[in-house]
Design a protein around this motif. Structure first.
Motif, PDB file in Angstrom:
ATOM      1  N   UNK A   1       0.825  -1.206   0.000  1.00  0.00           N
ATOM      2  CA  UNK A   1       0.000   0.000   0.000  1.00  0.00           C
ATOM      3  C   UNK A   1       0.868   1.269   0.000  1.00  0.00           C
ATOM      4  N   UNK A   2       2.061   1.148  -0.588  1.00  0.00           N
ATOM      5  CA  UNK A   2       2.975   2.280  -0.783  1.00  0.00           C
ATOM      6  C   UNK A   2       3.496   2.854   0.533  1.00  0.00           C
ATOM      7  N   UNK A   3       3.435   2.083   1.620  1.00  0.00           N
ATOM      8  CA  UNK A   3       3.972   2.567   2.885  1.00  0.00           C
ATOM      9  C   UNK A   3       5.066   1.645   3.416  1.00  0.00           C
ATOM     10  N   UNK A   4       5.646   0.809   2.528  1.00  0.00           N
ATOM     11  CA  UNK A   4       6.679  -0.104   2.985  1.00  0.00           C
ATOM     12  C   UNK A   4       8.033   0.267   2.374  1.00  0.00           C
ATOM     13  N   UNK A   5       9.084  -0.142   3.077  1.00  0.00           N
ATOM     14  CA  UNK A   5      10.445   0.129   2.648  1.00  0.00           C
ATOM     15  C   UNK A   5      11.306  -1.110   2.857  1.00  0.00           C
ATOM     16  N   UNK A   6      12.372  -1.231   2.061  1.00  0.00           N
ATOM     17  CA  UNK A   6      13.342  -2.303   2.229  1.00  0.00           C
ATOM     18  C   UNK A   6      14.556  -1.728   2.956  1.00  0.00           C
ATOM     19  N   UNK A   7      14.715  -2.127   4.212  1.00  0.00           N
ATOM     20  CA  UNK A   7      15.862  -1.699   5.010  1.00  0.00           C
ATOM     21  C   UNK A   7      16.952  -2.754   4.822  1.00  0.00           C
ATOM     22  N   UNK A   8      18.063  -2.361   4.193  1.00  0.00           N
ATOM     23  CA  UNK A   8      19.077  -3.324   3.765  1.00  0.00           C
ATOM     24  C   UNK A   8      20.408  -3.047   4.462  1.00  0.00           C
ATOM     25  N   UNK A   9      21.048  -4.124   4.927  1.00  0.00           N
ATOM     26  CA  UNK A   9      22.384  -4.044   5.522  1.00  0.00           C
ATOM     27  C   UNK A   9      23.395  -4.598   4.532  1.00  0.00           C
ATOM     28  N   UNK A  10      24.455  -3.848   4.303  1.00  0.00           N
ATOM     29  CA  UNK A  10      25.536  -4.283   3.424  1.00  0.00           C
ATOM     30  C   UNK A  10      26.885  -4.052   4.092  1.00  0.00           C
ATOM     31  N   UNK A  11      27.868  -4.813   3.653  1.00  0.00           N
ATOM     32  CA  UNK A  11      29.242  -4.634   4.104  1.00  0.00           C
ATOM     33  C   UNK A  11      30.113  -4.500   2.865  1.00  0.00           C
ATOM     34  N   UNK A  12      30.658  -3.307   2.656  1.00  0.00           N
ATOM     35  CA  UNK A  12      31.437  -3.016   1.450  1.00  0.00           C
ATOM     36  C   UNK A  12      30.656  -3.369   0.188  1.00  0.00           C
ATOM     37  N   UNK A  13      29.370  -3.069   0.218  1.00  0.00           N
ATOM     38  CA  UNK A  13      28.515  -3.294  -0.939  1.00  0.00           C
ATOM     39  C   UNK A  13      27.906  -4.675  -1.032  1.00  0.00           C
ATOM     40  N   UNK A  14      28.368  -5.620  -0.213  1.00  0.00           N
ATOM     41  CA  UNK A  14      27.881  -6.989  -0.268  1.00  0.00           C
ATOM     42  C   UNK A  14      26.671  -7.165   0.661  1.00  0.00           C
ATOM     43  N   UNK A  15      25.653  -7.858   0.147  1.00  0.00           N
ATOM     44  CA  UNK A  15      24.426  -8.056   0.915  1.00  0.00           C
ATOM     45  C   UNK A  15      24.666  -8.860   2.178  1.00  0.00           C
ATOM     46  N   UNK A  16      24.046  -8.410   3.273  1.00  0.00           N
ATOM     47  CA  UNK A  16      24.092  -9.144   4.526  1.00  0.00           C
ATOM     48  C   UNK A  16      22.689  -9.475   5.042  1.00  0.00           C
ATOM     49  N   UNK A  17      21.771  -8.487   4.989  1.00  0.00           N
ATOM     50  CA  UNK A  17      20.428  -8.735   5.521  1.00  0.00           C
ATOM     51  C   UNK A  17      19.461  -7.690   4.994  1.00  0.00           C
ATOM     52  N   UNK A  18      18.176  -8.034   5.043  1.00  0.00           N
ATOM     53  CA  UNK A  18      17.114  -7.098   4.640  1.00  0.00           C
ATOM     54  C   UNK A  18      15.909  -7.297   5.553  1.00  0.00           C
TER      55      UNK A  18
ATOM     56  N   UNK B   1      25.331 -17.307   5.515  1.00  0.00           N
ATOM     57  CA  UNK B   1      26.746 -17.427   5.863  1.00  0.00           C
ATOM     58  C   UNK B   1      27.103 -16.569   7.074  1.00  0.00           C
ATOM     59  N   UNK B   2      26.245 -15.594   7.388  1.00  0.00           N
ATOM     60  CA  UNK B   2      26.514 -14.688   8.506  1.00  0.00           C
ATOM     61  C   UNK B   2      25.539 -14.899   9.660  1.00  0.00           C
ATOM     62  N   UNK B   3      24.974 -16.097   9.727  1.00  0.00           N
ATOM     63  CA  UNK B   3      23.974 -16.389  10.758  1.00  0.00           C
ATOM     64  C   UNK B   3      24.539 -16.226  12.168  1.00  0.00           C
ATOM     65  N   UNK B   4      25.819 -16.532  12.363  1.00  0.00           N
ATOM     66  CA  UNK B   4      26.413 -16.427  13.701  1.00  0.00           C
ATOM     67  C   UNK B   4      26.400 -14.996  14.231  1.00  0.00           C
ATOM     68  N   UNK B   5      26.265 -14.018  13.352  1.00  0.00           N
ATOM     69  CA  UNK B   5      26.219 -12.616  13.776  1.00  0.00           C
ATOM     70  C   UNK B   5      24.792 -12.164  14.104  1.00  0.00           C
ATOM     71  N   UNK B   6      23.838 -13.092  14.081  1.00  0.00           N
ATOM     72  CA  UNK B   6      22.435 -12.806  14.426  1.00  0.00           C
ATOM     73  C   UNK B   6      21.863 -11.655  13.601  1.00  0.00           C
ATOM     74  N   UNK B   7      21.899 -11.782  12.258  1.00  0.00           N
ATOM     75  CA  UNK B   7      21.431 -10.671  11.411  1.00  0.00           C
ATOM     76  C   UNK B   7      19.957 -10.331  11.604  1.00  0.00           C
ATOM     77  N   UNK B   8      19.115 -11.330  11.923  1.00  0.00           N
ATOM     78  CA  UNK B   8      17.702 -11.030  12.164  1.00  0.00           C
ATOM     79  C   UNK B   8      17.520 -10.129  13.369  1.00  0.00           C
ATOM     80  N   UNK B   9      18.196 -10.454  14.461  1.00  0.00           N
ATOM     81  CA  UNK B   9      18.132  -9.621  15.664  1.00  0.00           C
ATOM     82  C   UNK B   9      18.711  -8.237  15.386  1.00  0.00           C
ATOM     83  N   UNK B  10      19.811  -8.201  14.627  1.00  0.00           N
ATOM     84  CA  UNK B  10      20.419  -6.911  14.299  1.00  0.00           C
ATOM     85  C   UNK B  10      19.441  -5.998  13.578  1.00  0.00           C
ATOM     86  N   UNK B  11      18.698  -6.539  12.620  1.00  0.00           N
ATOM     87  CA  UNK B  11      17.787  -5.698  11.849  1.00  0.00           C
ATOM     88  C   UNK B  11      16.622  -5.203  12.712  1.00  0.00           C
TER      89      UNK B  11
END
Length: 233
Positions: A135-152, A172-182
């Protein structure tokens, strides 16, 4: 509140959380015109979004699904949360438009983490219908490291807060808890924007998949048509 037309399918379906239960939902009529004020009100009353569909669980013999939210100005970082933020301190967080590249990251996540679930196998139509359409009120919040995808984390924007819709990340980065980080980064973003709430979707009593939401404290839960303090169990 604007008059809302609700639809209820005639048949229930198998529950995705409890194999011995049936599930059913109420849906806002897809023809309903929803501006951000109405979307905010629906969210306050326990409705969520999946693509363009706005729904609320209305199961015949169960009420385990309960919306929860973080009061962001009172939120406190635990030692574990501080450690997660330090572990990803070199990641850059930004808002991006959905793209075929992000679809590839989503597909990789589903293939590696949810090959036994209902979203497998992933396909581009599923990605766009589930996360991009809305409904045009959503956004993609993306985490990258030196341009490489980590989480969304796909986030809905309401007048009173931010709402987490769905998170996917590089396994590959599950040990860094990317879900909790976001979740932490979205909570901090709500703080910066002066918004009072970060909505986390449904907490489901007895579901191991949803236990993690209890660790975000303080937390509020929507029960009996009102928001009250969540008491961990």
């Amino acid at each position: 509140m604007t008059r809302i037309t609700l639809l209820k399918p005639e048949q229930s379906h198998d529950c995705g959380y409890f194999p011995d239960r049936k599930a059913q939902s109420l849906y806002v009529d897809p023809r309903q015109k929803c501006d951000v004020q109405l979307l905010t009100q629906l969210n306050l009353n326990g409705f969520r979004r999946s693509g363009k569909l706005i729904y609320r669980p209305d199961c015949p013999d169960c009420n385990a699904c309960q919306p929860v939210r973080i009061p962001v100005q009172q939120f406190q970082l635990s030692k574990r949360f501080r450690r997660i933020l330090r572990g990803a301190r070199h990641w850059q967080i930004g808002i991006e438009l959905p793209s075929d590249s992000l679809y590839g990251d989503y597909a990789n996540y589903i293939n590696q983490r949810h090959a036994d679930g209902s979203m497998y196998p992933p396909n581009k139509d599923q990605f766009y219908e589930f996360l991009v359409e809305g409904h045009h009120n959503h956004r993609f919040l993306v985490a990258r490291e030196n341009g490489e995808f980590r989480a969304c984390l796909v986030v809905d924007l309401f007048l009173d807060g931010l709402s987490s819709v769905y998170c996917f990340f590089d396994p590959a980065y599950e040990k860094l808890s990317p879900g909790s980080l976001m979740i932490l980064k979205t909570t901090q973003l709500a703080q910066l924007l002066g918004l009072p709430w970060h909505y986390l979707g449904y907490w489901i009593a007895g579901s191991r998949k949803m236990e993690y939401k209890q660790q975000y404290q303080p937390l509020e839960i929507y029960k009996n048509d009102q928001w009250t303090q969540f008491k961990s169990i």
